[in-house]
Design a protein around this motif. Structure first.
Motif, PDB file in Angstrom:
ATOM      1  N   MET A   1       0.835  -1.195   0.000  1.00  0.00           N
ATOM      2  CA  MET A   1       0.000   0.000   0.000  1.00  0.00           C
ATOM      3  C   MET A   1       0.870   1.244   0.000  1.00  0.00           C
ATOM      4  SD  MET A   1      -3.065  -0.608   2.746  1.00  0.00           S
ATOM      5  CE  MET A   1      -4.224  -1.944   2.602  1.00  0.00           C
ATOM      6  N   ASN A   2       0.433   2.312  -0.775  1.00  0.00           N
ATOM      7  CA  ASN A   2       1.125   3.585  -0.685  1.00  0.00           C
ATOM      8  C   ASN A   2       0.578   4.364   0.510  1.00  0.00           C
ATOM      9  OD1 ASN A   2      -1.304   4.882  -1.453  1.00  0.00           O
ATOM     10  ND2 ASN A   2      -0.811   4.591  -3.628  1.00  0.00           N
ATOM     11  N   ASN A   3       1.144   5.547   0.780  1.00  0.00           N
ATOM     12  CA  ASN A   3       0.745   6.312   1.963  1.00  0.00           C
ATOM     13  C   ASN A   3      -0.730   6.697   1.944  1.00  0.00           C
ATOM     14  OD1 ASN A   3       3.304   6.192   3.044  1.00  0.00           O
ATOM     15  ND2 ASN A   3       3.963   8.150   2.160  1.00  0.00           N
ATOM     16  N   ASN A   4      -1.218   7.081   0.755  1.00  0.00           N
ATOM     17  CA  ASN A   4      -2.622   7.475   0.639  1.00  0.00           C
ATOM     18  C   ASN A   4      -3.552   6.310   0.944  1.00  0.00           C
ATOM     19  OD1 ASN A   4      -4.731   9.335   0.001  1.00  0.00           O
ATOM     20  ND2 ASN A   4      -4.975   8.300  -1.991  1.00  0.00           N
ATOM     21  N   GLU A   5      -3.214   5.130   0.420  1.00  0.00           N
ATOM     22  CA  GLU A   5      -4.029   3.943   0.678  1.00  0.00           C
ATOM     23  C   GLU A   5      -4.003   3.567   2.154  1.00  0.00           C
ATOM     24  OE1 GLU A   5      -2.313   1.188  -2.035  1.00  0.00           O
ATOM     25  OE2 GLU A   5      -3.876   1.465  -3.545  1.00  0.00           O
ATOM     26  N   GLN A   6      -2.829   3.761   2.795  1.00  0.00           N
ATOM     27  CA  GLN A   6      -2.726   3.449   4.219  1.00  0.00           C
ATOM     28  C   GLN A   6      -3.616   4.376   5.048  1.00  0.00           C
ATOM     29  OE1 GLN A   6       1.489   3.696   4.958  1.00  0.00           O
ATOM     30  NE2 GLN A   6       1.791   1.500   4.663  1.00  0.00           N
ATOM     31  N   GLU A   7      -3.641   5.664   4.681  1.00  0.00           N
ATOM     32  CA  GLU A   7      -4.487   6.613   5.403  1.00  0.00           C
ATOM     33  C   GLU A   7      -5.962   6.261   5.242  1.00  0.00           C
ATOM     34  OE1 GLU A   7      -3.559  10.512   4.052  1.00  0.00           O
ATOM     35  OE2 GLU A   7      -1.527  10.507   4.886  1.00  0.00           O
ATOM     36  N   GLN A   8      -6.342   5.887   4.017  1.00  0.00           N
ATOM     37  CA  GLN A   8      -7.731   5.498   3.772  1.00  0.00           C
ATOM     38  C   GLN A   8      -8.089   4.229   4.530  1.00  0.00           C
ATOM     39  OE1 GLN A   8      -7.519   5.301  -0.468  1.00  0.00           O
ATOM     40  NE2 GLN A   8      -7.971   7.476  -0.764  1.00  0.00           N
ATOM     41  N   GLN A  10      -6.805   3.348   7.334  1.00  0.00           N
ATOM     42  CA  GLN A  10      -6.951   3.721   8.742  1.00  0.00           C
ATOM     43  C   GLN A  10      -8.311   4.345   9.006  1.00  0.00           C
ATOM     44  OE1 GLN A  10      -3.569   6.244   9.420  1.00  0.00           O
ATOM     45  NE2 GLN A  10      -2.129   4.540   9.621  1.00  0.00           N
ATOM     46  N   ASP A  11      -8.776   5.196   8.077  1.00  0.00           N
ATOM     47  CA  ASP A  11     -10.103   5.809   8.224  1.00  0.00           C
ATOM     48  C   ASP A  11     -11.184   4.731   8.268  1.00  0.00           C
ATOM     49  OD1 ASP A  11      -8.961   8.297   8.178  1.00  0.00           O
ATOM     50  OD2 ASP A  11      -9.399   8.688   6.062  1.00  0.00           O
ATOM     51  N   LEU A  12     -11.091   3.771   7.346  1.00  0.00           N
ATOM     52  CA  LEU A  12     -12.063   2.686   7.313  1.00  0.00           C
ATOM     53  C   LEU A  12     -11.979   1.859   8.583  1.00  0.00           C
ATOM     54  CD1 LEU A  12     -14.170   0.930   5.833  1.00  0.00           C
ATOM     55  CD2 LEU A  12     -12.261  -0.316   4.793  1.00  0.00           C
ATOM     56  N   GLY A  13     -10.757   1.551   9.003  1.00  0.00           N
ATOM     57  CA  GLY A  13     -10.561   0.749  10.207  1.00  0.00           C
ATOM     58  C   GLY A  13     -11.164   1.401  11.433  1.00  0.00           C
ATOM     59  N   GLU A  14     -10.965   2.716  11.578  1.00  0.00           N
ATOM     60  CA  GLU A  14     -11.517   3.432  12.736  1.00  0.00           C
ATOM     61  C   GLU A  14     -13.039   3.418  12.703  1.00  0.00           C
ATOM     62  OE1 GLU A  14      -9.934   4.585  15.398  1.00  0.00           O
ATOM     63  OE2 GLU A  14      -8.153   3.680  14.494  1.00  0.00           O
ATOM     64  N   GLN A  69     -21.161   4.933   2.900  1.00  0.00           N
ATOM     65  CA  GLN A  69     -20.328   5.486   3.967  1.00  0.00           C
ATOM     66  C   GLN A  69     -19.005   4.738   4.080  1.00  0.00           C
ATOM     67  OE1 GLN A  69     -22.357   5.870   7.730  1.00  0.00           O
ATOM     68  NE2 GLN A  69     -24.176   6.805   6.805  1.00  0.00           N
ATOM     69  N   LEU A  70     -19.059   3.421   3.941  1.00  0.00           N
ATOM     70  CA  LEU A  70     -17.830   2.636   4.008  1.00  0.00           C
ATOM     71  C   LEU A  70     -16.983   2.850   2.760  1.00  0.00           C
ATOM     72  CD1 LEU A  70     -19.093  -0.725   5.563  1.00  0.00           C
ATOM     73  CD2 LEU A  70     -18.002   1.202   6.706  1.00  0.00           C
ATOM     74  N   PHE A  71     -17.628   2.994   1.596  1.00  0.00           N
ATOM     75  CA  PHE A  71     -16.886   3.269   0.358  1.00  0.00           C
ATOM     76  C   PHE A  71     -16.096   4.566   0.498  1.00  0.00           C
ATOM     77  CE2 PHE A  71     -20.188   0.898  -2.446  1.00  0.00           C
ATOM     78  CZ  PHE A  71     -19.641  -0.316  -2.029  1.00  0.00           C
ATOM     79  N   GLN A  72     -16.748   5.591   1.052  1.00  0.00           N
ATOM     80  CA  GLN A  72     -16.078   6.883   1.210  1.00  0.00           C
ATOM     81  C   GLN A  72     -14.896   6.774   2.170  1.00  0.00           C
ATOM     82  OE1 GLN A  72     -19.378   9.364   2.401  1.00  0.00           O
ATOM     83  NE2 GLN A  72     -19.955   9.836   0.278  1.00  0.00           N
ATOM     84  N   ALA A  73     -15.092   6.051   3.274  1.00  0.00           N
ATOM     85  CA  ALA A  73     -14.005   5.880   4.239  1.00  0.00           C
ATOM     86  C   ALA A  73     -12.836   5.118   3.625  1.00  0.00           C
ATOM     87  CB  ALA A  73     -14.508   5.147   5.485  1.00  0.00           C
ATOM     88  N   ALA A  74     -13.157   4.216   2.676  1.00  0.00           N
ATOM     89  CA  ALA A  74     -12.114   3.421   2.018  1.00  0.00           C
ATOM     90  C   ALA A  74     -11.509   4.147   0.817  1.00  0.00           C
ATOM     91  CB  ALA A  74     -12.697   2.080   1.574  1.00  0.00           C
ATOM     92  N   GLY A  75     -12.044   5.336   0.501  1.00  0.00           N
ATOM     93  CA  GLY A  75     -11.507   6.106  -0.615  1.00  0.00           C
ATOM     94  C   GLY A  75     -11.965   5.620  -1.964  1.00  0.00           C
ATOM     95  N   LEU A  76     -13.110   4.933  -2.014  1.00  0.00           N
ATOM     96  CA  LEU A  76     -13.641   4.433  -3.279  1.00  0.00           C
ATOM     97  C   LEU A  76     -14.658   5.410  -3.841  1.00  0.00           C
ATOM     98  CD1 LEU A  76     -14.196   0.681  -2.355  1.00  0.00           C
ATOM     99  CD2 LEU A  76     -12.297   1.663  -3.628  1.00  0.00           C
TER     100      LEU A  76
END
Length: 226
Positions: A1-8, A10-14, A69-76
């Motif tokens: 995963m790149n940094n952006n994917e990791q941040e996304q 983390q958002d989904l995980g939280e 809501q989950l799609f948005q948190a995952a950056g999809l």
């Protein structure tokens, strides 16, 4: 995963952690409900694995939120326009059906027709004094028995509130009552022991009823009709 994917991730995980805590569910229980391996859920929540769309659909179904809501948190990408919650039911049910079809556990046409027949039987019963008593007295107990964690509980609650309105037209009361009785009386069209994702037949019942109400008033989401 790149940094952006990791941040996304983390958002989904939280978000998933917060939802599990709010609904008093463990990752193991979510695994049992969705059919997704506990290790995969753990990796998704901890940002170590990217969630697939099927994962997100199933999480949304069993955590009782719109999958958008989950799609948005995952950056999809979910599209420019927000999708009404009742429309999300169809996407979620279709996603579950696809999973079951892949494992040869589901005959969509056969199951949907059986659910439809049961709903037809319950329509007239919902207008009887006994049927209405069952709905009014037993709905909340049934919700509590599934720990408010089954899919589409929000839609069923809206149906219950609408059903209880005195001014509701008879035909709408019968249609709404059929879904509520189906949920309360636990008609097992799909036996739990062969079904890794619980409550699909209840979800199909909700979908059928919302479709019927939408046909009566196509301009308004069925669960929001006055």
């Amino acid at each position: 995963m790149n940094n952006n994917e990791q941040e996304q991730g983390q958002d989904l995980g939280e978000m998933l952690k917060a939802l599990l805590k709010e609904r008093a569910l463990s990752m193991r229980k979510l695994s049992a409900l969705t059919g997704i391996d506990t290790a995969i859920i753990s990796r998704i929540i901890n940002g170590k694995q990217k969630a697939k769309m099927d994962h997100l659909h199933l999480f949304a179904v069993h955590l009782g939120i719109p999958s958008e809501q989950l799609f948005q948190a995952a950056g999809l990408e979910t599209g420019v326009r927000s999708v009404p919650h009742y429309s999300d039911i169809h996407a979620s049910v279709d996603s579950i059906k696809d999973v079951l079809l892949n494992y040869n556990l589901f005959d969509s046409q056969f199951t949907t027709e059986l659910v439809r027949k049961e709903l037809n039987k319950y329509e007239q019963y919902a207008l009887t004094e006994e049927g209405q008593r069952i709905i009014v007295d037993d709905f909340q107990t049934k919700v509590e028995s599934v720990n408010s964690a089954g899919p589409f509980i929000d839609e069923l609650r809206q149906m219950y509130e609408l059903f209880c309105k005195k001014e509701l037209p008879t035909q709408k009361r019968a249609i709404l009552g059929s879904a509520l009785l189906y949920f309360i009386l636990s008609t097992d069209i799909i036996p739990d022991y062969v079904f890794p994702i619980g409550y699909l037949d209840d979800a199909i019942a909700v979908q059928i009823v919302l479709d019927r109400l939408s046909e009566q008033d196509p301009k308004t989401p069925a669960a929001d009709n006055p």
